[in-house]
Write an enzyme that holds these catalytic residues in place. Structure first.
Site, mmCIF file in Angstrom:
data_model
loop_
_atom_site.group_PDB
_atom_site.id
_atom_site.type_symbol
_atom_site.label_atom_id
_atom_site.label_comp_id
_atom_site.label_asym_id
_atom_site.label_seq_id
_atom_site.Cartn_x
_atom_site.Cartn_y
_atom_site.Cartn_z
ATOM 1 N N GLY A 37 -19.564 44.507 -2.899
ATOM 2 C CA GLY A 37 -19.691 44.543 -4.356
ATOM 3 C C GLY A 37 -20.869 43.724 -4.850
ATOM 4 N N ALA A 38 -21.141 43.851 -6.153
ATOM 5 C CA ALA A 38 -22.268 43.124 -6.760
ATOM 6 C C ALA A 38 -22.113 41.621 -6.531
ATOM 7 C CB ALA A 38 -22.332 43.434 -8.259
ATOM 8 N N CYS A 70 -17.227 35.177 -15.916
ATOM 9 C CA CYS A 70 -18.658 34.858 -15.937
ATOM 10 C C CYS A 70 -19.123 34.297 -17.288
ATOM 11 C CB CYS A 70 -19.477 36.089 -15.585
ATOM 12 S SG CYS A 70 -18.918 37.612 -16.362
ATOM 13 N N ARG A 81 -21.622 44.415 -24.511
ATOM 14 C CA ARG A 81 -22.359 44.842 -23.311
ATOM 15 C C ARG A 81 -23.713 45.398 -23.738
ATOM 16 N NH1 ARG A 81 -20.771 43.307 -18.521
ATOM 17 N NH2 ARG A 81 -18.799 44.433 -18.512
ATOM 18 N N HIS A 102 -26.113 36.915 -18.500
ATOM 19 C CA HIS A 102 -25.472 36.973 -19.803
ATOM 20 C C HIS A 102 -26.157 35.956 -20.714
ATOM 21 C CE1 HIS A 102 -22.589 39.460 -17.978
ATOM 22 N NE2 HIS A 102 -21.603 38.614 -17.764
#
Lengths: 348, 348
Positions: free
Chosen positions: A16-17, A132, A245, A252
């Site tokens: 995954g990322a 996050c 988003r 972010h």
């Protein structure tokens, strides 16, 4: 790290990322890895990935996978953590879980080392890595809260697509090219994989991250609200969040308004705190147009703070702009950092 | 419009992003145009543009251009307005100025018709059109302020590149393609044409719109703060703004926090006000993931409001998400709307 002892590490969700960034971060930090296990769904089992110049084959994660594992870094979705983290703990591993599965569970430490490292000690096998967008905000705010008190946080976020995984980044890339070609945009994933509707993210902004709750807030917004209070041990802190988003890949950004308790605090004092805080880099000089951006913060472990201003009406109000790589400090680096503190403090 | 009288109209800056939309809007609204003059810099003079199926040749704007003009719509930058708006007024025209040149000038009405139409009457030849990000916010907030009072506004913006003109849109398009091709990004214009530094906007977010002021706020932020108070006739309203440029072409979105004066106001009451307010469209249903986005609001004259939530800590606090086409309601449509009200009320 000064000690010579090495540890058996498992990474669950390695493809995954976040999983990929976990491997990069373990390498970059020269983490004392004895044996490494890369675990995944049955779908990815058999794939190969490199770590420290050596090839590893992914194995399907099962309860038995955790035999002999000291530290298990989970980032394969909440349902995998729910099912397998207790199994890993049964086999004696300490789990650092990057999903939302255990974050609000009583007795599970929710940790940003710059804020509440000491909570790690209380773990009963599972330590939760916060959301996050929460991590970068609390790390930037805690020095101010410690120095001057804090009773109010209002944040509007500007969040990268990689927070929704590699597929979301692919969707942004494909939609962007379609848009530039003058073609119709196809939306199959964002704002939330598996939710009822999908909207294009390319050259757009989606005011929904994760699913809606009954109170009209999204789960992402409630994560920021609830996790901030838990990490800061501040149940009475007012926290409000609007999570959006945006069409960029990494980092972010957050427009944060805070109210401190002390009167007469100056911008210079807040800047000074940011300059001294661990993990924080002050990038704030209007005279040279210096401020962090998602592109400038990408691929870095630090949290960047700029645009610090005093509110023009409220002596106790301040505005800040906080940016960090959502896959590093927001996920992989914070998890590895917890593992490092676990070892350094001998709390394993 | 019911009346048969027609007016001589001049558009100054007709080739710009806003100027083009002004012509489209005059057409769409069947504005009673007798003669149309398209004025521009000497550089664009001689170019041809279409209006209502007829070809017009652009003329260089000079003081003499305004002879016989009834209504002059200016959108060619502050310096052009400073120089030529008084000349137009001398020739008997009423100027509707879309630049920041006269917005805060004592005695110049600053108008959003849904909020303060009556101020138009007080004009002495010049009526100022507010900043794009201000217009959509005050139009959405005024019904709430009128019903329940308001003492606090904190806004974080998500603003399209077209607010910086056609060149900025070209820069986003070119940088986006370069990024997707894996090439270096070239930044020559944003965040502010002529400022010292330029940053890539493609797949990024820039927390600077217009130049920095001595107090650390940008001029865009100060416009939102000062113009809101003037339009609403609310000098004591606390307004704070953080303005951010984002990689999309059209529409500004805003995450707005407000505090009303009345206790016990419900989300349903605020939604009801939005449903009834002129120029506002409520798009707000979490159960069907209904909310406005920059793409959904583009090319429309309305202001779209969604994500209305009560603050979880403050009974008087509400959060809203406000989106509108920055070139239409934020500029061209608001200007034409002022012209329409000027005529309908016989305040010309």
């Amino acid at each position: 790290m000064s000690e010579m002892k090495k540890y058996n590490v498992a990474v669950v969700g390695a493809t995954g990322a976040v999983g990929q960034k976990m491997l990069e971060t373990l390498e970059d930090r020269k983490f004392p890895v004895e044996n490494l296990k890369l675990l995944s769904s049955s779908r990815s089992a058999g794939l190969k990935m490199m770590f420290n110049g050596k090839e590893y084959t992914l194995e399907e994660a099962t309860p038995e996978s955790f035999k002999g594992v000291d530290i298990a870094l989970f980032s394969a979705g909440g349902s995998v953590s729910k099912k397998l983290a207790p199994e890993a703990v049964k086999h004696g591993a300490v789990v650092i879980d990057n999903t939302s599965a255990y974050r609000m569970t009583e007795g599970v430490p929710l940790v940003v080392p710059e804020v509440n490292e000491a909570d790690i000690k209380e773990h009963k096998g599972i330590i939760a890595n916060p959301n996050c967008s929460t991590i970068q905000m609390v790390a930037a705010l805690e020095p101010v809260r410690k120095a001057f008190g804090m009773n109010r946080v209002i944040v509007s976020t500007y969040q990268a697509v990689s927070g929704a995984g590699n597929e979301a980044a692919d969707e942004l890339r494909e939609q962007s090219q379609s848009f530039l070609n003058g073609e119709e945009l196809e939306a199959n994933l964002l704002p939330v994989k598996g939710d009822k509707k999908h909207y294009p993210i390319a050259f757009n902004a989606l005011p929904q991250i994760d699913v809606f709750q009954d109170n009209g807030y999204t789960f992402e917004e409630m994560k920021m609200i609830n996790e901030t209070k838990k990490i800061m041990h501040a149940p009475d802190l007012s926290v409000a969040a609007t999570c959006v988003r945006l069409p960029f890949f990494t980092s972010h950004a957050e427009s944060v308004y805070i109210e401190v308790e002390k009167e007469g605090v100056t911008v210079e004092e807040v800047k000074q705190l940011m300059n001294e805080a661990p993990g924080i880099v002050l990038e704030d000089d209007p005279s040279t147009q210096t401020y962090p951006t998602p592109l400038s913060a990408a691929e870095k472990r630090d949290i960047f703070v700029g645009r610090i201003r005093k509110d023009l009406d409220d002596d106790k109000g301040f505005h800040l702009w906080v940016v960090s790589d959502n896959l590093l400090k927001g996920a992989a680096w914070n998890s590895v950092q917890i593992a490092e503190r676990l070892i350094a403090n001998e709390w394993l």
